[in-house]
Design an enzyme around this catalytic site. Sequence first.
Site, PDB file in Angstrom:
ATOM      1  N   GLU A 190       0.826  -1.212   0.000  1.00  0.00           N
ATOM      2  CA  GLU A 190       0.000   0.000   0.000  1.00  0.00           C
ATOM      3  C   GLU A 190       0.862   1.265   0.000  1.00  0.00           C
ATOM      4  OE1 GLU A 190      -2.686  -0.751   3.332  1.00  0.00           O
ATOM      5  OE2 GLU A 190      -4.019  -1.877   2.001  1.00  0.00           O
ATOM      6  N   ASP A 216      -8.366  -9.249   3.792  1.00  0.00           N
ATOM      7  CA  ASP A 216      -8.170  -8.131   4.710  1.00  0.00           C
ATOM      8  C   ASP A 216      -9.251  -8.077   5.789  1.00  0.00           C
ATOM      9  OD1 ASP A 216      -7.046  -5.902   5.769  1.00  0.00           O
ATOM     10  OD2 ASP A 216      -7.609  -4.544   4.154  1.00  0.00           O
ATOM     11  N   GLU A 220     -12.560  -2.788  11.882  1.00  0.00           N
ATOM     12  CA  GLU A 220     -12.612  -2.039  10.629  1.00  0.00           C
ATOM     13  C   GLU A 220     -13.750  -2.500   9.722  1.00  0.00           C
ATOM     14  OE1 GLU A 220      -8.959  -2.149   8.446  1.00  0.00           O
ATOM     15  OE2 GLU A 220      -9.746  -0.993   6.765  1.00  0.00           O
TER      16      GLU A 220
HETATM   17  O1  GCW Z   1      -7.049  -3.226   6.507  1.00  0.00           O
HETATM   18  C1  GCW Z   1      -6.178  -2.401   5.803  1.00  0.00           C
HETATM   19  C2  GCW Z   1      -6.492  -1.041   6.301  1.00  0.00           C
HETATM   20  C3  GCW Z   1      -5.318  -0.106   6.350  1.00  0.00           C
HETATM   21  C4  GCW Z   1      -4.156  -0.811   7.031  1.00  0.00           C
HETATM   22  C5  GCW Z   1      -3.801  -2.047   6.230  1.00  0.00           C
HETATM   23  C6  GCW Z   1      -2.690  -2.872   6.878  1.00  0.00           C
HETATM   24  C7  GCW Z   1      -2.496   0.092   8.476  1.00  0.00           C
HETATM   25  O2  GCW Z   1      -7.536  -0.518   5.540  1.00  0.00           O
HETATM   26  O3  GCW Z   1      -5.718   1.033   7.056  1.00  0.00           O
HETATM   27  O4  GCW Z   1      -3.045   0.018   7.203  1.00  0.00           O
HETATM   28  O5  GCW Z   1      -4.907  -2.890   6.126  1.00  0.00           O
HETATM   29  O6  GCW Z   1      -3.008  -3.868   7.502  1.00  0.00           O
HETATM   30  O7  GCW Z   1      -1.538  -2.526   6.739  1.00  0.00           O
END
Ligand code: GCW
Length: 664
Positions: A279, A358, A386
């Site tokens: 990311e 995720d 989340e």
């Molecule tokens: O779940 C996603 C999130 C990001 C997060 C990323 C990760 C810290 O949307 O906010 O970043 O994973 O786990 O690195």
Amino acid sequence: MPSTVPVLPEGVDPAWLPPDAFRALGSRRTLIHGSGPLVETVHDEVTLACAQFGGQVVRDATSASYDLVLRVAGDDGAEVGEEGFLYERAAGTTTVTAAGHRGLLYGLFHVVRLGEDAFRGTRPREAHRPATALRMLDHWDNVAVHPVMGQVERGYAGGSLFWQDGRARGDTERVRAYGRLLAACGVNAVSVNNVNVHDVEAHLLTDRIGEVAQIAEALRPYGIRTHLSVTFAAPVVLGRLPTADPLDGAVRAWWAKAARGVFEAIPDFGGFVVKADSEGRPGPFAYGRTHADGANMLAAALAPYDGTVHWRAFVYDHRQDWRDRSTDRARAAYDHFAPLDGEFDANAVLQVKHGPMDFQVREPVSPVFGALRRTRVAVEVQATQEYTGQQRHACWLGPMWSEVLRFRPGGEQGLTVGELATGGSVAVSNAGDDPFWTGHPLAQANLYTFGRLAWRPDADPLRILDEWIALTFPSAPERLAAGLRAVLRNSWRTYEKYTAPLGVGFMVQPGHHYGPAVDGYEYSPWGTYHFADRDGIGVDRSAATGTGYASQYGEPWSALYESAVSCPDELLLFFHHVPYGHVLKSGKTVAQHIYDTHFEGVEEVEEARRVWAGLADLVAPARHARVAERYDEQVRGAREWRDQVNSYFLRKSGIPDERGRTIY
Ligand code: GCW
């Protein structure tokens, strides 16, 4: 000497350690024997409890009889290791024997959990020891408020417990109170800053390490080691070197010096957490190096001090073309890391998200756990909700985590994920400076459950829930306990019912990820698609006709997932694209399943809200009101999910609901 036991700031909820939870302990005669920093903590805990409830505490005496003996006995407890303890009760005395001072602290909290039961009857010697040496919470806390993500990335419990106004909080009483709560459920490590390390936070590694040391000092009396997220680009952004190439001599020397500085400030420092090439974060790919090269460089810097690098496996292409069906985000962790198995140093741990995507409400267990047999792995779950209601919805994740930890990647005869994760159990923390710690007071149960499952991954989550209820509400009548069980035990499945169906995932509002948007990510670069059209839905991840993800598993799982006939219902749309008329094992079609579960999910939330309302006379008004307000939002949110999802599929498929209910 001031007591170690923190005084909670006015208005802060004691969570699972209200004074009353110490009543049984505090009304007895206790002998404490042994030395070590945490023995002092144990002593202060018992002393405070006795002051409140009329008991007595004696140090290092020999004669007389005691109700409770807490002793550090070196060799005697050696079989249970540094953090374990032996527990027994005979002739009216309960005895906790630990080999070291850390074990004594966990033994003390074991006695607290047992309450009056600790002082009844007899019990033969039991050995207690944690399944893994690392039970960690990762805080995604920013030091400086981030313009998009705020103080805590994906945080739903107010500001950071550690950072405020751009600095470490001066008042560490609350930090110590947090450490105490964590020790009471078995957590022994905390990483204090976001894995997305921004400019300000990068400096914690070097010129601002003193602030980290302050936090470490507050956590230390409760047996918690401090870890730090670092940026892979640190040699460039902090050291002004032209490169961060992990094989470059100057870069390696820079990290060695940085590590030395950290351990000078914090002698019991735990190690680094790293998100690299993920990311948009910097990583070894920029220099044509592998993730093993990157991780091993940091492992080498930490090795002289017994530190560990936790290298995250959350590496995938987030700039994907939605038109290209050959790329599959689910495959990424395995594709990146399976070829590197055996190449990581002994003090490098690969930290793997529990599922391949995720933290969705339902995912298969990541195939990485079965594939990397010569690498130390840690399992990462997300306590911060989340994708599971953001602590506005009640969603107790114990059963989900338990399923993950008990999953056997090699089939029935093989080891569980809990056993394979020798590098530890990690959760992204759901705590913040909110008076209830977790925003939603019932989300405290997630934090507690994580700690207890990290200690014992094969524990029955429902028993952990009962433990949490008994500690948090020590004098609760059975009606309250039953009510809490009723609203929490199935809350994860309820959440699943009204959100994305059958393992397909996402369907959330882009960016903040709260609330429904069925096509929110459908044509985006993030790789999280469901491919719904007028005929069907789901992602073909079979080896025969799809992305091949199913073949990343060993048997029996790869065969089970490969076919839509054998694939478990709850994961069907994760693994297969099927017509809406496809009949599930439940006997329902996919379309009817979607309608039914969405109506049921809402009804279950409405029922939970009713149950909670009926407990008003048994719960402190502030807590009751906070939860009641969250239930109003959860009911509203669940209805929104139901109506958007059901309307979407009715409109796409044209298949009416068999029961003729209102779909818009
Ligand atoms: O779940 C996603 C999130 C990001 C997060 C990323 C990760 C810290 O949307 O906010 O970043 O994973 O786990 O690195």
